[in-house]
Design an enzyme around this catalytic site. Structure first.
Site, mmCIF file in Angstrom:
data_model
loop_
_atom_site.group_PDB
_atom_site.id
_atom_site.type_symbol
_atom_site.label_atom_id
_atom_site.label_comp_id
_atom_site.label_asym_id
_atom_site.label_seq_id
_atom_site.Cartn_x
_atom_site.Cartn_y
_atom_site.Cartn_z
ATOM 1 N N GLU A 109 35.831 37.574 48.527
ATOM 2 C CA GLU A 109 36.103 36.149 48.363
ATOM 3 C C GLU A 109 35.911 35.357 49.651
ATOM 4 O OE1 GLU A 109 40.089 36.159 46.678
ATOM 5 O OE2 GLU A 109 39.271 36.270 44.653
ATOM 6 N N GLU A 145 47.786 37.565 39.539
ATOM 7 C CA GLU A 145 47.505 37.089 40.895
ATOM 8 C C GLU A 145 46.135 37.564 41.370
ATOM 9 O OE1 GLU A 145 47.827 35.255 44.577
ATOM 10 O OE2 GLU A 145 49.084 34.956 42.824
ATOM 11 N N TYR A 202 40.753 43.059 40.568
ATOM 12 C CA TYR A 202 39.679 43.558 41.423
ATOM 13 C C TYR A 202 39.160 44.875 40.883
ATOM 14 C CZ TYR A 202 37.237 45.405 45.503
ATOM 15 O OH TYR A 202 36.293 45.929 46.338
ATOM 16 N N VAL A 203 37.848 44.950 40.775
ATOM 17 C CA VAL A 203 37.168 46.198 40.435
ATOM 18 C C VAL A 203 36.201 46.476 41.575
ATOM 19 C CG1 VAL A 203 35.619 47.367 38.820
ATOM 20 C CG2 VAL A 203 37.407 45.842 37.955
ATOM 21 N N GLY A 249 30.662 46.315 35.845
ATOM 22 C CA GLY A 249 29.725 46.373 34.737
ATOM 23 C C GLY A 249 29.965 47.536 33.789
ATOM 24 N N GLY A 281 33.121 47.944 32.183
ATOM 25 C CA GLY A 281 34.240 47.651 31.293
ATOM 26 C C GLY A 281 35.614 47.777 31.923
ATOM 27 N N GLY A 304 37.036 45.848 34.325
ATOM 28 C CA GLY A 304 37.690 44.535 34.430
ATOM 29 C C GLY A 304 38.199 44.067 33.081
ATOM 30 N N ASN A 326 33.091 31.113 42.151
ATOM 31 C CA ASN A 326 32.910 32.490 41.684
ATOM 32 C C ASN A 326 32.370 32.519 40.253
ATOM 33 O OD1 ASN A 326 33.058 35.210 41.167
ATOM 34 N ND2 ASN A 326 35.129 35.445 42.002
ATOM 35 N N TYR A 366 35.381 35.583 32.485
ATOM 36 C CA TYR A 366 36.601 35.079 31.837
ATOM 37 C C TYR A 366 36.279 34.273 30.578
ATOM 38 C CZ TYR A 366 38.850 36.416 36.239
ATOM 39 O OH TYR A 366 39.305 37.109 37.323
#
Length: 164
Positions: free
Chosen positions: A29, A86, A89-90, A96, A98, A100, A127, A134
């Site tokens: 980030e 909060e 993270y993957v 890619g 699955g 997340g 992002n 999402y």
């Protein structure tokens, strides 16, 4: 066919791994210079004070592929708690696959199991990969709301002002 994922809640001994993943997320980030958390601080707030929880998603070999750090908030309008995510993270090498989506689905299931009224989080405006992810889950951006924050010196100065 989606592979069945395994999850586990973090324990005290996971504190170094949690901090490592927090730093990896902050680096992604472009906010690594803002991470001031330490292992003792995380251990105190996660395990002694129990103010947040960490859920790991595991590879088939049992390795931690990513994590979700969350806590309960409260909606006065709903009259019940919610889950506030909060951090999600993957690790890059597992994206890619699955993991997340699995974390979000498990958090949704936890919210339902615990009788919560909602699951919510913030996402950085730049992002786009996360925003697209999402949205693909059916999440709705809350465009009518602006996030406000008081922190650091401003927080301590405000707390120290004379009582009215």
């Amino acid at each position: 066919m989606e592979t069945e994922l395994n999850f586990r809640f973090a324990v005290r001994e996971d504190t170094p791994l949690i901090l490592q993943m927090i730093r990896e997320l902050a680096d992604y980030e472009k906010l690594l210079d803002e991470v001031v958390a330490t292992e003792p601080v995380l251990e105190e707030w996660l395990f002694d004070r129990q103010k947040a929880e960490v859920l790991f998603v595991l590879t088939p070999e049992g390795k931690e592929a990513g994590f979700a750090l969350f806590f309960h908030n409260f909606s006065t309008f709903l009259g019940r708690a919610g889950i506030y995510l909060e951090d999600l993270y993957v690790r890059p090498e597992y994206r890619g696959r699955g993991y997340g989506k699995g974390l979000i689905r498990r958090l949704a299931a936890l919210a339902v199991e615990r009788g919560c009224g909602r699951l919510e989080w913030w996402c950085l405006d730049w992002n786009q990969p996360s925003i697209d992810f999402y949205l693909s889950l059916g999440a709705e951006p809350m465009s009518d709301w602006t996030v406000y924050r008081i922190a650091g010196k401003t927080l301590t100065d405000l707390a120290a002002e004379p009582k009215a």
